[in-house]
Design an enzyme around this catalytic site. Structure first.
Site, short mmCIF file in Angstrom:
data_model
loop_
_atom_site.label_atom_id
_atom_site.label_comp_id
_atom_site.label_asym_id
_atom_site.label_seq_id
_atom_site.Cartn_x
_atom_site.Cartn_y
_atom_site.Cartn_z
N TYR A 122 0.79 -1.05 0.07
CA TYR A 122 -0.11 0.02 0.06
C TYR A 122 0.58 1.10 0.03
CZ TYR A 122 -3.64 -3.50 1.17
OH TYR A 122 -4.37 -4.51 1.27
N HIS A 125 -8.71 0.18 -5.55
CA HIS A 125 -7.87 -0.51 -5.04
C HIS A 125 -6.50 0.08 -5.31
CE1 HIS A 125 -11.11 -3.38 -3.44
NE2 HIS A 125 -10.86 -3.56 -4.50
#
Ligand code: DQA
Length: 146
Positions: free
Chosen positions: A22, A100
């Site tokens: 991330y 996402h």
């Protein structure tokens, strides 16, 4: 044009959780980048995050009442199993873009399924913070040409 950006479970931990997947940007950093792009595009963006599924459903109901023009949603792990959020999203008439940070299709099998697929306009994944920025452009364009 009003665009609502929804972030779900554990996404307040961006910047601290699993940087290999991330990156290091926090949710505040992402929201700041979205606000900057919103200014360039001449649209208004409101950002909301919760770790509670019912609260997310109620925020989606409010989006229906507010007649927002488009929704971006990164529901985190809820994406893969929450029929409650799926049904709430299905109430909306505006375009919805699923976002996402990571490429969910290159990860564990359970992440390959989105229970939102049938109710969203499209999905953008794998581009980190740019996933959100690309999704905002896509949402604005979809709302304009709806
Ligand atoms: C995520 C991907 C999901 O599978 C995961 O549960 C998350 C983050 C992403 O942004 O890449 O919490 O939605």
């Amino acid at each position: 044009m009003k665009v609502l950006v929804l972030n779900g479970i554990n996404l307040n931990m961006f910047g601290k959780r699993d940087p290999a997947q991330y990156g290091t940007a926090t949710l505040d950093d992402i929201n700041a980048s979205l606000q900057q792009l919103a200014k360039e595009l001449g649209v208004s963006v409101e950002c909301f995050q919760t770790n509670f599924e019912g609260t997310m459903c109620e925020r989606i109901h409010q989006a229906h009442a507010d007649q927002v023009d488009a929704v971006l949603i990164n529901a985190g792990a809820w994406t893969h199993y929450s029929y409650g959020i799926r049904d709430a999203l299905a109430i909306l008439k505006c375009p919805i873009v699923e976002v996402h940070m990571s490429n969910v299709h290159a990860r564990e099998a359970f992440r390959h399924v989105s229970v939102f697929s049938e109710v969203v306009k499209g999905q953008i994944c794998g581009f980190g913070v740019d996933s959100y920025l690309l999704a905002l452009r896509a949402a604005v364009s979809a709302a304009q040409f709806k």
